[in-house]
Design an enzyme around this catalytic site. Structure first.
Site, PDB file in Angstrom:
ATOM      1  N   SER A  45       0.745  -1.249  -0.116  1.00  0.00           N
ATOM      2  CA  SER A  45      -0.036  -0.136  -0.091  1.00  0.00           C
ATOM      3  C   SER A  45       0.928   1.386  -0.081  1.00  0.00           C
ATOM      4  O   SER A  45       2.087   1.256   0.382  1.00  0.00           O
ATOM      5  CB  SER A  45      -0.714   0.083   1.272  1.00  0.00           C
ATOM      6  OG  SER A  45      -1.451   1.302   1.381  1.00  0.00           O
ATOM      7  N   TYR A  88      -1.979  -0.462  11.012  1.00  0.00           N
ATOM      8  CA  TYR A  88      -1.932  -0.865   9.211  1.00  0.00           C
ATOM      9  C   TYR A  88      -0.643  -0.247   8.806  1.00  0.00           C
ATOM     10  O   TYR A  88      -0.233  -0.976   7.849  1.00  0.00           O
ATOM     11  CB  TYR A  88      -3.380  -0.220   8.897  1.00  0.00           C
ATOM     12  CG  TYR A  88      -3.463  -0.537   7.149  1.00  0.00           C
ATOM     13  CD1 TYR A  88      -3.627  -1.937   6.956  1.00  0.00           C
ATOM     14  CD2 TYR A  88      -3.275   0.451   6.263  1.00  0.00           C
ATOM     15  CE1 TYR A  88      -3.866  -2.049   5.427  1.00  0.00           C
ATOM     16  CE2 TYR A  88      -3.315   0.180   4.892  1.00  0.00           C
ATOM     17  CZ  TYR A  88      -3.766  -1.055   4.452  1.00  0.00           C
ATOM     18  OH  TYR A  88      -3.608  -1.397   3.353  1.00  0.00           O
TER      19      TYR A  88
END
Length: 269
Positions: free
Chosen positions: A170, A183
């Site tokens: 990501s 995250y």
């Protein structure tokens, strides 16, 4: 300080020159026909769309997911495109499940030549409100799962000096955002894993094993309700997977979506 500025300018100049040359020099694209492709998290979102793209390119597919119904739906769609598909219900947070299922794949189906580590989980909350089990699961799936799966299939790739390992990470593995501390940390780990593995394969002379890391900004997969981010617009699955497939067939090491994220990262550094 002056040396750092010169280094930055040289890197920036090189990036622009590389982009300029690519406008005129066609990039070689490899065929994916006949490759045995294993995709984790294939029951939904990016995993499903990636499986369909490999099916269109005549690859053979092995699909893993925790959701039996979801992964079987993906398989049915791929079979309509003429692909041969095997599915397995696997929890990528559990090393024993990964290893036992990997053994079945190797014994019953064959040598995986392209591994797409796509399984991932996300929880958005401030750091102190994030529960212990959520922190553990994000690391178990988003980085440890990548490691266990890669360790299961890398030895044969090493013996043959042939293969491709894809890390779906990501932009949150390069840029930070509040209320996603865990995250971001897990995605930074995934990006670091990709970079370190790439360097190690190079140091070992295994130039036939390619690596690609996908780093999109946030994608509209339905996991986060009303997603907003300072990293840019929310992406649709199709545009992310299109960039990923282009990255795989041209052996790009790092794929940013949108591509201007790479310039933003350079400026930040």
């Amino acid at each position: 300080q002056i040396l750092e500025v010169h280094l930055f300018l040289a890197t920036l100049l090189y990036s622009y020159l590389e982009a300029f040359v690519k406008l005129f020099v066609p990039v070689r694209r490899k065929s994916l026909s006949g490759e045995l492709v294993l995709i984790t998290g294939a029951g939904h979102g990016v995993g499903r769309a990636t499986a369909l793209e490999f099916a269109k390119r005549q690859s053979r597919l092995v699909l893993w997911d925790t959701n039996k119904h979801g992964v079987e739906e993906t398989a049915a769609e791929c079979q309509k495109l003429g692909a041969t598909v095997q599915t397995f219900v696997v929890d990528c947070s559990k090393r024993e499940e990964i290893n036992s299922t990997a053994d079945k794949v190797k014994k019953d189906i064959g040598d995986v030549t392209i591994l797409v580590n796509n399984a991932g989980v996300i929880t958005a909350a401030d750091f102190l409100s994030t529960q212990d089990h959520q922190i553990e699961r994000m690391f178990e799936v988003n980085i440890l799962g990548h490691m266990w799966t890669t360790r299961a299939f890398l030895p044969v790739m090493m013996n043959n000096n042939y293969g491709h390992i894809v890390t779906v990470a990501s932009a949150a593995g390069h840029f930070v955002t509040p209320f996603m501390v865990t995250y971001c940390s897990s995605r930074f780990a995934a990006v670091g894993f990709h970079k370190a593995l790439t360097e190690e394969l190079s140091a070992l002379g295994k130039d036939g094993i390619k690596t690609t890391c996908l780093c999109p900004v946030f994608i509209n997969t339905g996991f986060v309700k009303n997603p907003t981010t300072r990293l840019g617009k929310i992406l649709e699955v199709e545009e992310v997977v299109e960039a990923l497939m282009e990255g795989i067939v041209t052996n790009q090491k790092m794929v940013f979506v949108p591509s201007n994220q790479s310039v933003a990262l350079l400026l930040e550094r």
